[in-house]
Design an enzyme around this catalytic site. Structure first.
Site, PDB file in Angstrom:
ATOM      1  N   GLU A  80       0.810  -1.217   0.000  1.00 28.05           N
ATOM      2  CA  GLU A  80       0.000   0.000   0.000  1.00 28.05           C
ATOM      3  C   GLU A  80       0.845   1.270   0.000  1.00 28.05           C
ATOM      4  OE1 GLU A  80      -0.549  -2.615   1.909  1.00 28.05           O
ATOM      5  OE2 GLU A  80      -2.516  -3.331   1.219  1.00 28.05           O
ATOM      6  N   PHE A 105      -6.252  -0.183   5.337  1.00 29.69           N
ATOM      7  CA  PHE A 105      -4.878  -0.148   4.845  1.00 29.69           C
ATOM      8  C   PHE A 105      -4.452   1.276   4.493  1.00 29.69           C
ATOM      9  CE2 PHE A 105      -5.890  -4.659   3.253  1.00 29.69           C
ATOM     10  CZ  PHE A 105      -5.637  -5.183   4.499  1.00 29.69           C
TER      11      PHE A 105
END
Length: 336
Positions: A80, A105
């Protein structure tokens, strides 16, 4: 094992399965993958639009975009921080990247990368994140109960919490037209259709009154606007008139609309949100009203300040007070 029976409804609720499931009720109108389809339509008219994800294309509806425009789709893998760093770089080169992942995330794992490479640099990245608030039953690892608080605190970023498929379709081109970083919560899969029945159209930064009522005013966002509208209809049976002010833009708030609606005398103001009661829409509205010297009777409906349990969504929504039936019970208690 017998199904759990919430005291507020007397109806059985699932206790297993459906942990990641549609939040649509039985028989409710839905539309498939509104974000994915809206992004494809936007990209057809704007070659700068890109779709990016971190191994979650299928679960953010970005697979629709990948199938239609594979040359403008970027699969960054389970990384991410890399996703948002790359999106920032592409934005610096004049592109408009839509970066998708789960809300947990973006708000927890990649927060510093978003803060430093996107918000501080004021890059034109659109962060669109699935499973916001309590829309997954997989427990604290996947429940983004504090994402709005985190992104509200980040300078330069606009924060959006849409209610349904109708609004998501309209919000996609609107946030693309806005210059600067945006965080938008995403409802994925079979998404309910609600707001089209009210002649609603999304405008960035604007709150809109969907229905009026003399006893109660719901100030709500996201799926809690859907629940507030459902509750308002049921409360009519108890002669409780409930207004619903939908606030899809959490930052910046539509201060004028909120103050005007909350200034009506004799009406209980209830802020309802699919988010922890810490730092979200409720505290934002409370702070606004205090600054403007508007002091209505005030309550909040939201998720508690704790790590939430895992389980089936209907059971969890009852347990934490954000189901339609639970909302009605709270309102009747407060008004009565």
């Amino acid at each position: 094992m017998k199904p759990a029976v919430p005291p507020s409804t007397g109806k059985p609720r699932l206790t297993t399965s459906a942990m990641i499931a549609s939040i649509a009720g039985e028989g409710q109108r839905t539309k498939p993958a509104p974000f994915g389809h809206a992004l494809v339509e936007l990209a057809k008219s704007d070659e700068r639009v890109l779709g990016m994800t971190a191994d979650l294309g299928k679960y953010t509806d970005l697979h629709i975009f990948a199938q239609a425009l594979p040359e403008r789709h970027y699969q960054m893998g389970m990384a991410e921080q890399l996703l948002f760093g790359a999106a920032s770089g592409l934005a610096a080169e004049g592109f408009t990247p839509f970066a998708t992942t789960y809300a947990v995330f973006a708000s927890r794992r990649a927060y510093d990368f978003i803060h430093q490479t996107i918000a501080e640099e004021d890059r034109n990245v659109k962060i669109v994140c699935a499973l916001p608030g309590l829309t997954s039953g997989y427990g604290p690892s996947h429940q983004a109960a504090e994402d709005l608080a985190l992104f509200r605190a980040m300078p330069n970023i606009t924060v959006i919490d849409p209610c349904d498929a109708h609004e998501i379709e309209q919000a996609v081109p609107a946030i693309a037209a806005h210059q600067g970083p945006v965080y938008m919560r995403l409802l994925r899969g079979q998404v309910p259709l609600v707001l089209d029945e009210y002649g609603y159209s999304f405008e960035l930064g604007r709150a809109k009154l969907l229905r009026d009522g003399a006893e109660v005013l719901f100030v709500s966002s996201g799926i809690l606007t859907m629940r507030a509208l459902e509750a308002a209809k049921l409360l009519e049976n108890d002669r409780i008139g409930a207004a619903v002010l939908h606030v899809p833009t959490i930052k910046p708030l539509d201060a004028a609309a909120i103050v005007d609606a909350c200034s009506r005398p004799g009406r209980l103001v209830i802020v309802a949100e699919n988010h922890t009661v810490i730092g979200g829409l409720g505290e934002a509205v409370a702070g606004l009203l205090m600054r403007e010297s508007v002091h209505p009777a005030f309550r909040m409906i939201g998720l508690p300040d704790e790590f939430l349990a895992a389980g089936a969504l209907p059971t969890l929504h009852d347990r934490y007070g954000i189901s339609t039936e639970a909302i009605c019970a709270r309102v009747k208690e407060w008004v009565g």
